[in-house]
Write a protein that holds these residues in place. Structure first.
Motif, PDB file in Angstrom:
ATOM      1  N   GLN A  17       0.753  -1.291  -0.097  1.00 58.67           N
ATOM      2  CA  GLN A  17       0.077  -0.045  -0.016  1.00 58.67           C
ATOM      3  C   GLN A  17       0.892   1.164  -0.114  1.00 58.67           C
ATOM      4  N   ASP A  18       2.021   1.175   0.814  1.00 59.15           N
ATOM      5  CA  ASP A  18       2.810   2.611   0.835  1.00 59.15           C
ATOM      6  C   ASP A  18       3.499   2.464  -0.673  1.00 59.15           C
ATOM      7  N   THR A  21       0.958   3.953  -2.965  1.00 54.28           N
ATOM      8  CA  THR A  21       0.738   5.324  -2.593  1.00 54.28           C
ATOM      9  C   THR A  21       1.885   6.343  -3.335  1.00 54.28           C
ATOM     10  N   ASP A  22       3.058   5.815  -2.868  1.00 57.33           N
ATOM     11  CA  ASP A  22       4.209   6.368  -3.388  1.00 57.33           C
ATOM     12  C   ASP A  22       4.220   6.618  -5.042  1.00 57.33           C
ATOM     13  N   TYR A  24       1.953   6.657  -6.922  1.00 58.28           N
ATOM     14  CA  TYR A  24       0.923   7.698  -7.424  1.00 58.28           C
ATOM     15  C   TYR A  24       1.298   8.900  -7.352  1.00 58.28           C
ATOM     16  N   VAL A  25       1.966   9.280  -5.937  1.00 55.52           N
ATOM     17  CA  VAL A  25       2.516  10.377  -5.902  1.00 55.52           C
ATOM     18  C   VAL A  25       3.613  10.952  -6.723  1.00 55.52           C
ATOM     19  N   TYR A  36      -5.793  17.286  -5.017  1.00 52.53           N
ATOM     20  CA  TYR A  36      -5.951  16.219  -4.300  1.00 52.53           C
ATOM     21  C   TYR A  36      -5.930  16.680  -2.747  1.00 52.53           C
ATOM     22  N   TRP A  57     -12.707   3.516   4.114  1.00 52.68           N
ATOM     23  CA  TRP A  57     -12.125   3.076   2.660  1.00 52.68           C
ATOM     24  C   TRP A  57     -12.447   1.505   2.646  1.00 52.68           C
ATOM     25  N   PHE A 118      -8.391   8.588  -4.587  1.00 54.50           N
ATOM     26  CA  PHE A 118      -7.927   7.924  -3.372  1.00 54.50           C
ATOM     27  C   PHE A 118      -8.204   6.663  -3.195  1.00 54.50           C
ATOM     28  N   MET A 121      -5.954   4.487  -5.358  1.00 50.55           N
ATOM     29  CA  MET A 121      -4.590   4.571  -4.490  1.00 50.55           C
ATOM     30  C   MET A 121      -4.429   3.472  -3.578  1.00 50.55           C
ATOM     31  N   LYS A 122      -5.527   3.300  -3.277  1.00 47.59           N
ATOM     32  CA  LYS A 122      -5.831   2.009  -2.057  1.00 47.59           C
ATOM     33  C   LYS A 122      -6.005   0.800  -2.680  1.00 47.59           C
ATOM     34  N   ASN A 123      -6.395   0.797  -3.864  1.00 50.52           N
ATOM     35  CA  ASN A 123      -6.882  -0.563  -4.834  1.00 50.52           C
ATOM     36  C   ASN A 123      -8.115  -1.124  -4.242  1.00 50.52           C
TER      37      ASN A 123
END
Length: 348
Positions: A17-18, A21-22, A24-25, A36, A57, A118, A121-123
């Motif tokens: 997950q981290d 997210t990274d 995507y950023v 965002y 979520w 969002f 990003m968290k699938n």
């Protein structure tokens, strides 16, 4: 290594997950990331006000539907005790909402797009993809449809630009403002983000002494990436204005256009989009023109409008403006009065 069971393979670990997210950023433009961030602040405040808790979520479909309903009508018509109105008033007090009026459809679309991002990003599945929620959003968009407003009240055509340039006094501030106005207009009508994103390293002056040319490599545009953005060129007066600013501010690297301190020194950080806005408004005012007459987008629309007035083929102008859509660029040409269209002079 023992393979993970299928159920575990479909679930992201905390590390995954981290990493996602990274990714995507790092792969998202800075302007989008800022949008965002603003939208997440608003969504979180709205949900805590209405439901008393932070976003979940994945989010519930009922929450997504309520969000649409609360932002698809004029809440001033509701009784003051209605929860939707009370929540909106709390957001106004917090400085997150301007009024009880129905927000522009584009504003709601952007916040929903952020909320869906969002989830990606968290699938996780987005509640806004549910059939009932999608239908409610479509109905709300039609109900709140508004005529599309121009980004600038008036295009800054050549004569208006010259009036603004005439106000650029000798000194560092006037030199910078002159360079920004000429660059923003003559390079094809640049957006604020394209002006603020430029660095000294993006300017090639090898042909300046011999041909008065300055070549520009934009970092990115709304329609291109750094790898696909072609080089643009400034020539003549606009190139000389740019070089005058670089020399006066002694800029060797880093941001190209910068704020100027009260003591008259260029700062190390780059100028912001709001800084460009204030320069345009100030130069309009100093030229004796109404501040509301145009905005920074008037440099972009003014370039294309002037190209149409001068009979420049639209495909030629688009090579500098970098419009991806011929239809969108054609709108500026269509706005030119017929009596000023050079095609009416074919027999003259």
């Amino acid at each position: 290594m023992t393979p993970l069971p299928l159920s575990a393979q479909t679930q992201l670990t905390a590390a995954d997950q981290d990493a996602l997210t990274d990714l995507y950023v790092r792969g998202t433009p800075e302007n989008t990331l800022r949008a965002y961030e603003r939208d997440l602040v608003y969504i979180t405040a709205w949900r805590k006000t209405v439901f008393g808790s932070n976003p979940e979520w994945p989010e519930h479909e009922s929450v997504a539907l309520r969000f649409i309903l609360d932002h698809a009508r004029d809440l001033a018509a509701l009784d003051p005790s209605e929860s939707a109105r009370m929540a909106a008033e709390a957001l106004i007090v917090a400085g997150l909402r301007k009024s009880l009026a129905c927000p522009a459809p584009a504003t709601l679309d952007r916040r929903i797009a952020s909320w869906r991002a969002f989830h990606r990003m968290k699938n996780l599945p987005s509640p806004f993809d549910a059939p009932m929620v999608r239908q409610a959003r479509a109905k709300a968009r039609r109900a709140a449809a508004r005529p599309k407003a121009a980004k600038s009240a008036k295009p800054i055509v050549r004569d208006m630009l010259k009036q603004m340039l005439a106000t650029c006094e000798p000194g560092l501030r006037g030199t910078r403002d002159r360079a920004i106005l000429l660059f923003g207009w003559a390079s094809g009508g640049r957006r604020r983000s394209e002006i603020t994103g430029l660095r000294r390293e993006d300017i090639d002056l090898e042909e300046f002494e011999t041909r008065s040319l300055a070549w520009i490599r934009l970092t990115k545009t709304k329609t291109t990436t750094r790898e696909t953005t072609p080089k643009l060129v400034l020539k003549g007066v606009s190139a000389r204005a740019l070089v005058a600013w670089i020399d006066a501010a002694e800029i060797e690297d880093g941001p190209l256009f910068r704020p100027i301190s009260k003591s008259g020194r260029p700062l190390k950080r780059g100028i912001t989009g709001d800084g460009i806005y204030q320069i345009v408004k100030r130069r309009l005012e100093l030229a004796g023109l109404p501040r509301e007459l145009a905005s920074p987008h008037g440099l972009r629309s003014g370039f294309l409008t002037q190209a149409a007035l001068d009979g420049v083929p639209i495909q030629v102008a688009m090579r500098l403006s970098l419009h991806a859509s011929l239809a969108q660029a054609s709108a500026y040409y269509a706005d030119v009065d017929l009596d000023q269209n050079e095609a009416t002079d074919l027999l003259e």
